[in-house]
Design a protein around this motif. Structure first.
Motif, PDB file in Angstrom:
ATOM      1  N   ILE A 191     -17.613  41.137-134.143  1.00  0.00           N
ATOM      2  CA  ILE A 191     -16.570  40.871-132.977  1.00  0.00           C
ATOM      3  C   ILE A 191     -17.950  39.810-132.122  1.00  0.00           C
ATOM      4  O   ILE A 191     -19.158  40.661-131.546  1.00  0.00           O
ATOM      5  CB  ILE A 191     -15.738  41.995-132.375  1.00  0.00           C
ATOM      6  N   SER A 192     -17.513  39.068-131.672  1.00  0.00           N
ATOM      7  CA  SER A 192     -19.391  38.537-130.952  1.00  0.00           C
ATOM      8  C   SER A 192     -18.347  38.515-129.670  1.00  0.00           C
ATOM      9  O   SER A 192     -18.124  37.847-129.450  1.00  0.00           O
ATOM     10  CB  SER A 192     -19.226  37.017-131.600  1.00  0.00           C
ATOM     11  N   VAL A 193     -20.248  38.444-128.950  1.00  0.00           N
ATOM     12  CA  VAL A 193     -20.019  38.654-127.266  1.00  0.00           C
ATOM     13  C   VAL A 193     -20.348  37.359-126.836  1.00  0.00           C
ATOM     14  O   VAL A 193     -21.609  37.232-127.211  1.00  0.00           O
ATOM     15  CB  VAL A 193     -20.401  39.267-126.813  1.00  0.00           C
ATOM     16  N   VAL A 194     -20.137  36.218-126.252  1.00  0.00           N
ATOM     17  CA  VAL A 194     -20.807  34.608-126.078  1.00  0.00           C
ATOM     18  C   VAL A 194     -20.892  34.570-124.545  1.00  0.00           C
ATOM     19  O   VAL A 194     -19.867  34.699-123.789  1.00  0.00           O
ATOM     20  CB  VAL A 194     -20.247  34.122-126.498  1.00  0.00           C
ATOM     21  N   VAL A 195     -21.318  34.010-124.187  1.00  0.00           N
ATOM     22  CA  VAL A 195     -21.920  33.076-122.498  1.00  0.00           C
ATOM     23  C   VAL A 195     -21.997  31.625-122.567  1.00  0.00           C
ATOM     24  O   VAL A 195     -22.347  31.431-124.204  1.00  0.00           O
ATOM     25  CB  VAL A 195     -22.931  33.954-121.962  1.00  0.00           C
ATOM     26  N   ASN A 196     -21.736  31.703-121.493  1.00  0.00           N
ATOM     27  CA  ASN A 196     -22.356  30.057-122.057  1.00  0.00           C
ATOM     28  C   ASN A 196     -23.553  29.491-121.831  1.00  0.00           C
ATOM     29  O   ASN A 196     -24.280  30.109-121.551  1.00  0.00           O
ATOM     30  CB  ASN A 196     -22.295  29.414-120.429  1.00  0.00           C
ATOM     31  N   PRO A 197     -24.088  28.124-122.712  1.00  0.00           N
ATOM     32  CA  PRO A 197     -24.920  28.354-122.529  1.00  0.00           C
ATOM     33  C   PRO A 197     -25.939  27.820-121.565  1.00  0.00           C
ATOM     34  O   PRO A 197     -27.310  28.095-121.780  1.00  0.00           O
ATOM     35  CB  PRO A 197     -25.144  26.342-124.078  1.00  0.00           C
ATOM     36  N   ALA A 198     -25.567  27.727-120.361  1.00  0.00           N
ATOM     37  CA  ALA A 198     -26.539  27.317-119.440  1.00  0.00           C
ATOM     38  C   ALA A 198     -27.111  28.743-118.954  1.00  0.00           C
ATOM     39  O   ALA A 198     -27.645  28.486-117.999  1.00  0.00           O
ATOM     40  CB  ALA A 198     -25.304  27.219-117.979  1.00  0.00           C
ATOM     41  N   ASN A 199     -26.424  29.998-118.919  1.00  0.00           N
ATOM     42  CA  ASN A 199     -26.341  31.189-118.712  1.00  0.00           C
ATOM     43  C   ASN A 199     -27.561  31.493-119.525  1.00  0.00           C
ATOM     44  O   ASN A 199     -28.488  32.209-120.344  1.00  0.00           O
ATOM     45  CB  ASN A 199     -25.212  32.486-119.269  1.00  0.00           C
ATOM     46  N   GLU A 241     -11.159  46.354-113.089  1.00  0.00           N
ATOM     47  CA  GLU A 241     -10.471  45.485-112.312  1.00  0.00           C
ATOM     48  C   GLU A 241     -10.592  45.203-111.097  1.00  0.00           C
ATOM     49  O   GLU A 241     -10.356  45.834-110.223  1.00  0.00           O
ATOM     50  CB  GLU A 241      -8.671  45.833-112.838  1.00  0.00           C
ATOM     51  N   GLY A 242     -10.852  43.817-110.577  1.00  0.00           N
ATOM     52  CA  GLY A 242     -11.021  43.440-108.898  1.00  0.00           C
ATOM     53  C   GLY A 242     -11.921  44.026-108.461  1.00  0.00           C
ATOM     54  O   GLY A 242     -12.543  44.237-107.060  1.00  0.00           O
ATOM     55  N   LYS A 243     -13.302  44.294-109.536  1.00  0.00           N
ATOM     56  CA  LYS A 243     -14.762  45.484-108.428  1.00  0.00           C
ATOM     57  C   LYS A 243     -15.987  44.891-109.215  1.00  0.00           C
ATOM     58  O   LYS A 243     -16.259  45.014-108.123  1.00  0.00           O
ATOM     59  CB  LYS A 243     -14.159  46.720-108.505  1.00  0.00           C
ATOM     60  N   VAL A 244     -15.952  44.858-110.436  1.00  0.00           N
ATOM     61  CA  VAL A 244     -16.949  44.366-111.345  1.00  0.00           C
ATOM     62  C   VAL A 244     -16.660  42.641-111.176  1.00  0.00           C
ATOM     63  O   VAL A 244     -16.148  42.348-111.975  1.00  0.00           O
ATOM     64  CB  VAL A 244     -17.188  45.497-112.482  1.00  0.00           C
ATOM     65  N   VAL A 245     -17.187  42.042-110.001  1.00  0.00           N
ATOM     66  CA  VAL A 245     -16.482  40.119-110.216  1.00  0.00           C
ATOM     67  C   VAL A 245     -17.661  40.022-110.217  1.00  0.00           C
ATOM     68  O   VAL A 245     -17.532  38.034-109.776  1.00  0.00           O
ATOM     69  CB  VAL A 245     -15.474  40.740-108.744  1.00  0.00           C
ATOM     70  N   ASN A 246     -19.064  40.366-109.906  1.00  0.00           N
ATOM     71  CA  ASN A 246     -20.529  39.338-110.175  1.00  0.00           C
ATOM     72  C   ASN A 246     -21.060  39.877-111.040  1.00  0.00           C
ATOM     73  O   ASN A 246     -21.534  40.858-111.117  1.00  0.00           O
ATOM     74  CB  ASN A 246     -20.765  39.399-108.723  1.00  0.00           C
ATOM     75  N   LEU A 283     -18.842  36.150-111.955  1.00  0.00           N
ATOM     76  CA  LEU A 283     -18.466  36.756-113.469  1.00  0.00           C
ATOM     77  C   LEU A 283     -17.164  35.941-113.827  1.00  0.00           C
ATOM     78  O   LEU A 283     -15.979  36.780-113.467  1.00  0.00           O
ATOM     79  CB  LEU A 283     -18.771  38.203-113.785  1.00  0.00           C
ATOM     80  N   ARG A 284     -16.817  35.214-114.605  1.00  0.00           N
ATOM     81  CA  ARG A 284     -15.459  35.044-115.395  1.00  0.00           C
ATOM     82  C   ARG A 284     -15.636  35.061-116.218  1.00  0.00           C
ATOM     83  O   ARG A 284     -16.219  34.901-117.130  1.00  0.00           O
ATOM     84  CB  ARG A 284     -14.859  33.686-115.430  1.00  0.00           C
ATOM     85  N   LEU A 285     -13.963  36.085-116.414  1.00  0.00           N
ATOM     86  CA  LEU A 285     -13.887  36.821-118.299  1.00  0.00           C
ATOM     87  C   LEU A 285     -13.046  35.425-118.854  1.00  0.00           C
ATOM     88  O   LEU A 285     -11.706  35.901-118.579  1.00  0.00           O
ATOM     89  CB  LEU A 285     -13.341  37.497-117.772  1.00  0.00           C
ATOM     90  N   ALA A 328     -17.072  27.675-123.128  1.00  0.00           N
ATOM     91  CA  ALA A 328     -18.167  26.002-123.029  1.00  0.00           C
ATOM     92  C   ALA A 328     -17.642  25.544-121.539  1.00  0.00           C
ATOM     93  O   ALA A 328     -18.431  24.796-121.450  1.00  0.00           O
ATOM     94  CB  ALA A 328     -17.552  25.571-124.184  1.00  0.00           C
ATOM     95  N   ALA A 329     -16.847  25.704-121.204  1.00  0.00           N
ATOM     96  CA  ALA A 329     -17.079  25.331-119.563  1.00  0.00           C
ATOM     97  C   ALA A 329     -16.700  25.372-118.379  1.00  0.00           C
ATOM     98  O   ALA A 329     -16.648  24.966-117.453  1.00  0.00           O
ATOM     99  CB  ALA A 329     -15.266  25.036-119.840  1.00  0.00           C
ATOM    100  N   ASP A 330     -17.213  27.061-118.920  1.00  0.00           N
ATOM    101  CA  ASP A 330     -17.998  27.719-117.093  1.00  0.00           C
ATOM    102  C   ASP A 330     -18.896  28.746-117.647  1.00  0.00           C
ATOM    103  O   ASP A 330     -19.245  29.407-118.381  1.00  0.00           O
ATOM    104  CB  ASP A 330     -16.742  28.656-117.082  1.00  0.00           C
ATOM    105  N   ALA A 331     -20.208  28.390-116.607  1.00  0.00           N
ATOM    106  CA  ALA A 331     -21.275  28.629-116.714  1.00  0.00           C
ATOM    107  C   ALA A 331     -21.268  29.537-116.076  1.00  0.00           C
ATOM    108  O   ALA A 331     -22.511  31.173-116.264  1.00  0.00           O
ATOM    109  CB  ALA A 331     -22.024  27.951-115.447  1.00  0.00           C
ATOM    110  N   ASP A 332     -20.321  30.310-115.909  1.00  0.00           N
ATOM    111  CA  ASP A 332     -20.574  31.805-115.159  1.00  0.00           C
ATOM    112  C   ASP A 332     -19.487  32.888-116.601  1.00  0.00           C
ATOM    113  O   ASP A 332     -19.050  33.721-115.834  1.00  0.00           O
ATOM    114  CB  ASP A 332     -19.689  31.969-113.841  1.00  0.00           C
ATOM    115  N   SER A 333     -19.734  32.455-117.309  1.00  0.00           N
ATOM    116  CA  SER A 333     -18.037  33.262-117.990  1.00  0.00           C
ATOM    117  C   SER A 333     -19.090  34.204-119.106  1.00  0.00           C
ATOM    118  O   SER A 333     -20.335  33.828-119.599  1.00  0.00           O
ATOM    119  CB  SER A 333     -17.465  31.841-118.936  1.00  0.00           C
ATOM    120  N   LEU A 334     -18.160  34.988-120.223  1.00  0.00           N
ATOM    121  CA  LEU A 334     -18.268  36.160-120.752  1.00  0.00           C
ATOM    122  C   LEU A 334     -17.219  35.925-121.822  1.00  0.00           C
ATOM    123  O   LEU A 334     -15.877  36.346-121.080  1.00  0.00           O
ATOM    124  CB  LEU A 334     -18.634  36.738-120.106  1.00  0.00           C
TER     125      LEU A 334
END
Length: 346
Positions: free
Chosen positions: A127-135, A155-160, A173-175, A217-223
């Protein structure tokens, strides 16, 4: 001529982001045809559903099989491992693709409906964990940090990002991740949180891994996370995150997945065969094509890791003997060596 409704496996399966079913039809070809079944001479109709992680393997095998077996129709759905097992245990499909072992609830459903099954491990995945290349700040995450991100209490707490690690920037932080019918979701939550299905709910979920790829791929703040093949197919759009389980930062690769040093996210992939359909010519040919040593290169081509030959020998013997049930007594493959599990059955 081979007519393929949704493209060639080697290059096109990532384009299936908005599609849930693949139908493949071989019109003509060389070799011995599988004889049509049914009173009116319909085409063989081999029905498969389940894991989107296993989907690329099934697609590749089906396309190559049909070159020598004309007159075969293969329908492959991607409703997730859990969704696939629901259909399979109600007798709606011949084969179920799964990125985890069948669980106790599903075993009971199969038993209630008189469905016996043959469990066939077919490949290895990490299972691969990925982020956006801009990260530019995440290179490696610890298992504890991943738990902090995904556990229900987040949930609703770890958001940054800086709530994951204080040195990370104060950015949202968007998941993105598989939905609850996904075997990848089950395995990921069991490995990190300690129990399947236990995760935060405020993330973008899909049983189709291509949707997750697109989101990250579309969100620089994603995981996000999904099977290794989806990273391999889209590595120009994504950045792979190494995982530290206490022995240093390790990235998934064919070597680290095969030797199980990529922990705790290395796992086997499966197909499950309805025992009552196992001797049907189209089902038998499809399964034997999977298990043929000459076809293992297809697993590598779509981004997964073939099983060691010593394990494949045991898998072939298990299939040929028609052994029913699962070798995973608890329903979990976490921290279990596949070779040892199969060997214990013999």
């Amino acid at each position: 001529m081979i007519q393929i409704f949704l493209g060639k496996f080697a290059a096109k399966w990532s384009a299936l982001a908005l599609l849930s079913v693949l139908t493949l039809t071989a019109c003509r070809g060389a070799g011995t045809a599988i004889q049509p079944r049914g009173s009116r001479g319909e085409l063989n109709n081999l029905s498969i559903d389940g894991s989107s992680t296993v989907f690329p393997i099934s697609e590749a095998m089906a396309e190559e099989l049909m070159k020598t077996h004309p007159g075969v129709r293969v329908t492959i759905g991607i409703s997730g491992s859990g969704g696939g097992f629901k259909k399979f245990c109600q007798g709606e499909t011949d084969i179920s693709n799964a990125s985890r072992a069948i669980d106790m609830t599903e075993r009971k459903l199969c038993e209630q409906n008189g469905i016996e099954y043959i469990e066939i491990p077919i490949a290895l995945d990490g299972i691969s964990v990925v982020v956006n290349p801009a990260n530019d700040f995440v290179q490696c995450l610890t298992v504890e940090e991943l738990k902090r991100i995904w556990e229900p209490a987040a949930e609703g707490k770890v958001v940054n990002w800086n709530q994951v690690r204080s040195s990370f920037p104060n950015r949202p932080l968007r998941l993105f991740g598989p939905g609850t019918d996904s075997g990848t979701h089950d395995y990921f939550t069991a490995a990190l949180v300690g129990k399947e299905q236990q995760s935060r709910g405020d993330y973008t979920a899909s049983e189709d891994d291509n949707i997750i790829v697109q989101g990250v791929a579309a969100d620089a703040d994603s995981l996000g996370f999904f099977g290794y093949a989806y990273y391999q197919e889209n590595k120009n759009k994504l950045k792979l995150v190494e995982i530290d389980s206490g022995k240093g930062c390790i990235a998934p690769s064919p070597n680290t997945i095969a030797d199980r040093s990529y922990q705790p996210l290395s796992r086997p992939e499966f197909i499950y065969i309805n025992k009552s359909e196992a001797d049907r010519p189209d089902v038998k040919s499809f399964v034997e094509f999977h298990l043929n040593p000459e076809h293992q290169y297809l697993i590598s081509e779509v981004g997964y890791v073939p099983l060691p030959e010593s394990v494949m020998t045991m898998v072939r013997n298990r299939y040929q003997q028609g052994k029913v049930g699962s070798v995973f007594k608890s329903g979990s493959t976490l921290d279990i060596n596949l070779h040892d599990a199969l060997n214990l059955e013999n």
